[in-house]
Design a protein around this motif. Structure first.
Motif, mmCIF file in Angstrom:
data_model
loop_
_atom_site.group_PDB
_atom_site.id
_atom_site.type_symbol
_atom_site.label_atom_id
_atom_site.label_comp_id
_atom_site.label_asym_id
_atom_site.label_seq_id
_atom_site.Cartn_x
_atom_site.Cartn_y
_atom_site.Cartn_z
ATOM 1 N N TYR A 109 -11.030 -26.204 58.404
ATOM 2 C CA TYR A 109 -9.533 -26.459 58.212
ATOM 3 C C TYR A 109 -9.407 -27.792 58.376
ATOM 4 N N ASP A 110 -7.966 -28.442 58.255
ATOM 5 C CA ASP A 110 -7.652 -29.765 58.619
ATOM 6 C C ASP A 110 -6.692 -29.614 59.770
ATOM 7 N N ASP A 111 -7.108 -30.532 60.698
ATOM 8 C CA ASP A 111 -6.410 -30.691 62.085
ATOM 9 C C ASP A 111 -5.317 -31.367 61.801
ATOM 10 N N GLY A 114 -5.157 -34.587 59.885
ATOM 11 C CA GLY A 114 -5.542 -34.583 58.413
ATOM 12 C C GLY A 114 -7.210 -34.527 58.237
ATOM 13 N N LYS A 115 -7.876 -34.617 59.387
ATOM 14 C CA LYS A 115 -9.531 -34.562 59.531
ATOM 15 C C LYS A 115 -9.930 -33.056 59.336
ATOM 16 N N LYS A 116 -10.975 -33.005 58.472
ATOM 17 C CA LYS A 116 -11.806 -31.795 58.280
ATOM 18 C C LYS A 116 -12.413 -31.237 59.542
#
Length: 142
Positions: A109-111, A114-116
């Motif tokens: 998911y993207d936190d 915006g990081k995976k």
């Protein structure tokens, strides 16, 4: 010296089809199975969802030598129905040593930044108490 190579005979009638299931004790779509032995990091919590209630808790496992011990934390969900099964899990307390089997799935998911990110989700299929923590009164007396 010469060898005679002949094609192998096909025995299609004796070999069952891979897609056919002759009997089943598990769901047809298998998940990864994970087995843990560790301690509860907190008391289990009962959470309401749109489809009912689930029990959530955390199990910590440790490895390595005492001077460099590492701990891994696993978040676990239990879909225990009302009654004895749910009461059993809800009756566990922080520090209880448990043997746990569960179905594991990896999700990405993207936190918020915006990081995976990746997380491992465990759904309990079996839990057994190996050792309960000592009550605080006994620790003070001993």
């Amino acid at each position: 010296m010469s060898f005679l190579l002949t094609p192998a005979r096909r025995m299609t009638s004796a070999v069952p089809s891979i897609s056919a299931r002759t009997f089943a004790t598990t769901r047809p779509s298998q998940l990864a199975r994970l087995t843990l032995v560790g301690r509860l990091g907190a008391d289990p919590e009962l959470t309401d969802t749109g489809k009912g209630q689930i029990i959530k808790y955390v199990v910590g496992t440790s490895y390595g030598p005492k001077e460099n011990r590492q701990t891994s934390w696993f978040r676990v969900a239990s879909f225990a129905p009302e009654g004895a099964q749910r009461d059993y899990v809800m009756g566990l307390s922080k520090g209880t040593l448990v043997y746990l089997e569960g179905d594991a799935t990896m999700r990405t998911y993207d936190d918020a930044d915006g990081k995976k990110q990746s997380s491992l989700s465990l759904v309990q299929t079996k839990v057994e108490v190996l050792k309960r923590p000592q009550p605080k009164e006994e620790e003070a007396i001993a």
